[in-house]
Structures are given as C-alpha cells and as structure tokens.
Design a protein around this motif. Structure first.
Motif, mmCIF file in Angstrom:
data_model
loop_
_atom_site.group_PDB
_atom_site.id
_atom_site.type_symbol
_atom_site.label_atom_id
_atom_site.label_comp_id
_atom_site.label_asym_id
_atom_site.label_seq_id
_atom_site.Cartn_x
_atom_site.Cartn_y
_atom_site.Cartn_z
ATOM 1 N N GLY A 313 0.797 -1.228 0.000
ATOM 2 C CA GLY A 313 0.000 0.000 0.000
ATOM 3 C C GLY A 313 0.824 1.268 0.000
ATOM 4 O O GLY A 313 0.281 2.364 0.091
ATOM 5 N N PHE A 314 2.153 1.171 -0.106
ATOM 6 C CA PHE A 314 3.000 2.368 -0.137
ATOM 7 C C PHE A 314 3.060 2.909 -1.566
ATOM 8 O O PHE A 314 3.102 2.146 -2.534
ATOM 9 C CB PHE A 314 4.412 2.050 0.365
ATOM 10 N N THR A 315 3.074 4.238 -1.694
ATOM 11 C CA THR A 315 3.059 4.859 -3.014
ATOM 12 C C THR A 315 4.045 6.018 -3.081
ATOM 13 O O THR A 315 4.490 6.534 -2.063
ATOM 14 C CB THR A 315 1.652 5.395 -3.362
ATOM 15 N N GLY A 316 4.366 6.415 -4.298
ATOM 16 C CA GLY A 316 5.177 7.594 -4.540
ATOM 17 C C GLY A 316 4.785 8.189 -5.880
ATOM 18 O O GLY A 316 4.432 7.459 -6.808
ATOM 19 N N SER A 317 4.818 9.519 -5.974
ATOM 20 C CA SER A 317 4.418 10.158 -7.221
ATOM 21 C C SER A 317 5.343 11.323 -7.537
ATOM 22 O O SER A 317 5.975 11.885 -6.643
ATOM 23 C CB SER A 317 2.967 10.657 -7.125
ATOM 24 N N ALA A 318 5.408 11.656 -8.804
ATOM 25 C CA ALA A 318 6.215 12.790 -9.255
ATOM 26 C C ALA A 318 5.471 13.482 -10.383
ATOM 27 O O ALA A 318 5.096 12.840 -11.366
ATOM 28 C CB ALA A 318 7.583 12.310 -9.723
ATOM 29 N N LEU A 319 5.256 14.791 -10.234
ATOM 30 C CA LEU A 319 4.563 15.572 -11.250
ATOM 31 C C LEU A 319 5.467 16.704 -11.743
ATOM 32 O O LEU A 319 6.339 17.183 -11.025
ATOM 33 C CB LEU A 319 3.273 16.168 -10.682
ATOM 34 N N ARG A 328 10.538 9.063 -13.198
ATOM 35 C CA ARG A 328 10.645 7.671 -12.753
ATOM 36 C C ARG A 328 11.413 7.560 -11.431
ATOM 37 O O ARG A 328 10.958 6.918 -10.473
ATOM 38 C CB ARG A 328 11.378 6.837 -13.817
ATOM 39 N N ASN A 329 12.603 8.185 -11.388
ATOM 40 C CA ASN A 329 13.470 8.071 -10.212
ATOM 41 C C ASN A 329 12.828 8.683 -8.974
ATOM 42 O O ASN A 329 12.911 8.124 -7.878
ATOM 43 C CB ASN A 329 14.821 8.738 -10.486
ATOM 44 N N THR A 330 12.185 9.848 -9.136
ATOM 45 C CA THR A 330 11.575 10.526 -7.983
ATOM 46 C C THR A 330 10.429 9.708 -7.416
ATOM 47 O O THR A 330 10.299 9.544 -6.198
ATOM 48 C CB THR A 330 11.083 11.920 -8.394
ATOM 49 N N ALA A 331 9.566 9.162 -8.271
ATOM 50 C CA ALA A 331 8.422 8.371 -7.796
ATOM 51 C C ALA A 331 8.893 7.104 -7.087
ATOM 52 O O ALA A 331 8.386 6.759 -6.009
ATOM 53 C CB ALA A 331 7.508 8.016 -8.967
ATOM 54 N N LEU A 332 9.867 6.404 -7.665
ATOM 55 C CA LEU A 332 10.370 5.180 -7.038
ATOM 56 C C LEU A 332 11.058 5.473 -5.713
ATOM 57 O O LEU A 332 10.864 4.761 -4.720
ATOM 58 C CB LEU A 332 11.338 4.479 -7.982
ATOM 59 N N GLU A 333 11.872 6.525 -5.687
ATOM 60 C CA GLU A 333 12.604 6.854 -4.457
ATOM 61 C C GLU A 333 11.651 7.235 -3.332
ATOM 62 O O GLU A 333 11.814 6.804 -2.185
ATOM 63 C CB GLU A 333 13.582 8.001 -4.723
ATOM 64 N N GLN A 334 10.627 8.027 -3.652
ATOM 65 C CA GLN A 334 9.649 8.429 -2.632
ATOM 66 C C GLN A 334 8.894 7.225 -2.084
ATOM 67 O O GLN A 334 8.732 7.077 -0.870
ATOM 68 C CB GLN A 334 8.659 9.426 -3.245
ATOM 69 N N CYS A 335 8.442 6.333 -2.975
ATOM 70 C CA CYS A 335 7.715 5.134 -2.555
ATOM 71 C C CYS A 335 8.593 4.232 -1.691
ATOM 72 O O CYS A 335 8.181 3.772 -0.628
ATOM 73 C CB CYS A 335 7.208 4.385 -3.777
ATOM 74 N N GLN A 336 9.839 3.991 -2.137
ATOM 75 C CA GLN A 336 10.711 3.076 -1.412
ATOM 76 C C GLN A 336 11.116 3.630 -0.057
ATOM 77 O O GLN A 336 11.269 2.881 0.918
ATOM 78 C CB GLN A 336 11.960 2.755 -2.249
ATOM 79 N N LYS A 337 11.280 4.951 0.030
ATOM 80 C CA LYS A 337 11.638 5.558 1.317
ATOM 81 C C LYS A 337 10.527 5.316 2.335
ATOM 82 O O LYS A 337 10.783 4.989 3.499
ATOM 83 C CB LYS A 337 11.858 7.069 1.124
ATOM 84 N N ARG A 338 9.274 5.454 1.902
ATOM 85 C CA ARG A 338 8.145 5.205 2.807
ATOM 86 C C ARG A 338 8.050 3.730 3.171
ATOM 87 O O ARG A 338 7.779 3.378 4.311
ATOM 88 C CB ARG A 338 6.846 5.676 2.138
#
Length: 364
Positions: A313-319, A328-338
């Motif tokens: 249920g963890f997510t990450g987004s980049a706009l 791609r990198n920002t969304a993955l990094e944000q999701c993985q950090k959470r």
C-alpha cells in the motif's frame, strides 16, 4: 537531566549517498553552502541546532509555528538554488517536524520527540515537509498553509502509529499544490497500510472458496444430466452417452467463476504486465485518498510524471518533472523511502509513466 516540551525539526538530503558517489568534492562543497542557508534560517526563526551528522540536521524551536514557517522558507530558498543544476545533481532536503517531550543532556536532546521527527522526515516528499498531528493542530489556524492528511503511519522503532500530514509546497510556476484531504468517515482511508496485505489475503481466500463451491455445484449438475439418458433405452448405446458425458466438461471453469473472482485485488505474480492508458479505478492496493489524487491532480498533470507503488500500500508520485527519467526516479525513491521506513519487505515498482501503465504485477 532536564525535561521539556519542544518543537523538533529533522532534515536530511534525499539521495545524498548517490550524490557523493558521483562527485564527492562538488557535493561536499554544495552541502556546506546549503547548510549556511539552513543554519541562517533556523537562527532567524529562534531555533537552535542541537545535533548534526553528515547531511542531517536536528534543531529545536520554541513553537511549532516558528518551526513550520522556517521549514517552508528553507525549502523555497533551496528549490530556487537547485534550478541552476540538472535534476540528477539537485540537492533537496526532506523535513519532518513534531512536538514532544524531550530530555536535554549536555546541550543534546533525546527521546521519542527526536525519533518521531526523524521518522516524519523519512515520510516527507523530496523537497517537502511532513508534520505530526500535534504540529498540524498548532499551525492549521495560524499559517495560510494547506495540509494533506496521510493518516496513521507505521514507522520504525515507534510502538504506536504516527498520524502525519504533508505540507503543500509551491510549484515551479509559483502556484501551490492542492493536496487531496482524506474523506471523513472513510474506514478504508483510515486503515493502516500494514492491513492491506491481510485484506487482500482474506478477500482472495473468500473468492477462491466461492469459486470452488460454484464449480463443484456445476459438476454435480452436469453429472446428473449425463446419468439421466443412460437409464433410458437408446438405439446407439456406444456413442450417445459418451457425447453427453464429455459435453459438460469442455468448459474448464463455471460460468460464474469470473464474477466470483472479480473482487480479488491482488493479481497473480505470473500474470502478464498491465498495458494501456492510465485509469485510477483500476490501480490496486491503494486507498480512496490516493485514488482521488490519481483521478484528479495526477491524471490532469502535464508531461513527465510517474506513479509507483508496492503491495503493502505504499506509493510515490512525481509531477511536472524536467524529463521522464527524473519522474521515474523521484516516484520510485519516494515510494521506497516510505516502504523502508515501515520495514515493508516488498520493493516499489513503477505503475505508470505519464498516462501509460507499465506495472508488472508485483514481480521481484
């Protein structure tokens, strides 16, 4: 030892190890320059830095209002400085703020207040701010700032969930993001993220049971149909019963199997990748607050955006990123950090790049 209540501010640089590995000297030089900016804002807001370690900064403030106002000033100032660098070399801080009871010893502060601030920092977006509910209650009516309620978060080494809020930050065009607030009374939205795998498992088991029951019922019905002609006289005893016995077995699943399996939210790990255009209603594992964000802000945003998730249920987004790779990198990094902050065993994966779905059903 002296105890006191203080607003605790924790900050560190997103992707600092990668920046050092790529260019150590330039990264350290810029870190010193950025730290001068951070230290100056903290001092002017009446704060005191009580600990530093590498790229991390811990400070205390006499009030939550001063701490949040200082954090916003820091992020806006550093965002302007980062415009001079390509996305891969930008140095952005994450900031977490809480109010807590702490112990002062030799100028340093210790206690849950410090630990929670550090965990909130881990939940913040790159270049963003995450605060506890206590801070939100103190600041909501005193600063013209919008917040996004992300609910109770399970964080490492903290025994009880921490209710957290994201602070709306200014975009590059000068406008402010409008976070989607969680709908009141929504049980799905308030459920802790660790419950989603359990929900998926329960629904899957129930759906399999219903499907099995329907399938067995269909088999019994077809067996009765096959047995009835066998009792009556037949001119061709060798061929007709064989045809009747084989005909009901040609479909491998009952007609209602698809309907019974429809509620299952978890796709099979061996299924083929999802392909097609983005549709918020079909995104798995997420709650209604995130689905509302995807149907609104994400779907209507321009080019260079991405969305990542995992089965926990963890997510990450980049706009509004400068290019597709940065999104791609920002969304993955944000999701993985959470996910890492909650010790989730599953890795985050890209679900969508732009409005194109690229998700591979949780492989790996």
């Amino acid at each position: 030892m002296k105890r006191k209540i203080a607003a605790i501010f924790a900050a560190d640089i997103a992707g600092y190890s990668r920046l050092v590995a790529e260019d150590e000297e330039e990264t350290l030089r810029r870190l010193a320059s950025y730290r001068e900016v951070v230290d100056d804002f903290i001092a002017r807001a009446g704060g005191r830095i009580f600990n530093t370690a590498g790229d991390a900064v811990l400070a205390e403030f006499p009030s939550a209002v001063d701490a949040v106002r200082c954090a916003i000033d820091i992020q806006e100032s550093l965002r302007t400085r980062n415009m001079a660098y390509p996305p891969s070399r930008q140095m952005s801080f994450r900031i977490g703020i809480t109010i807590g009871d702490v112990v002062e010893r030799n100028g340093d502060l210790l206690g849950d207040g410090v630990n929670i601030a550090a965990r909130l920092e881990g939940l913040a977006e790159v270049g963003g701010i995450c605060v506890s509910r206590a801070v939100h209650e103190q600041v909501a009516n005193k600063l013209s700032v919008q917040f996004a309620d992300i609910g109770a978060q399970e964080v490492k080494n903290i025994p009880t969930p921490v209710h957290a809020y994201m602070v709306a930050m200014r975009r590059e065009d000068g406008s402010y993001t409008k976070p989607q607030l969680k709908k009141a009374g929504s049980k799905l939205a308030t459920a802790p993220v660790w419950m989603w795998p359990l929900v998926v498992a329960v629904v899957s088991i129930a759906a399999i049971g219903v499907t099995g029951f329907l399938y067995n019922t269909k088999l019994k019905q077809t067996a009765n149909v096959a047995a009835t002609p066998a009792a009556a006289p037949s001119a061709e005893p060798s061929s007709a019963p064989t045809q009747l016995a084989k005909a009901p077995m040609s479909p491998m699943a009952p007609q209602n199997a698809g309907a019974a399996m429809a509620p299952m939210p978890a796709p099979s790990p061996s299924a083929a990748p999802i392909a097609g255009k983005f549709a918020a209603d079909s995104v798995p594992f997420i709650n209604e607050r995130v689905r509302t964000f995807l149907a609104g802000d994400y779907s209507t945003a321009g080019d260079y955006k991405a969305f990542a998730l995992n089965v926990g249920g963890f997510t990450g987004s980049a706009l509004n990123q400068p290019n597709e790779e940065a999104a791609r990198n920002t969304a993955l990094e944000q999701c993985q950090k959470r996910a890492d902050a909650a010790q989730s065993p599953r890795r985050c994966e890209l679900y969508a790049v732009g409005n194109n779905v690229v998700y591979t059903h949780g492989r790996g």
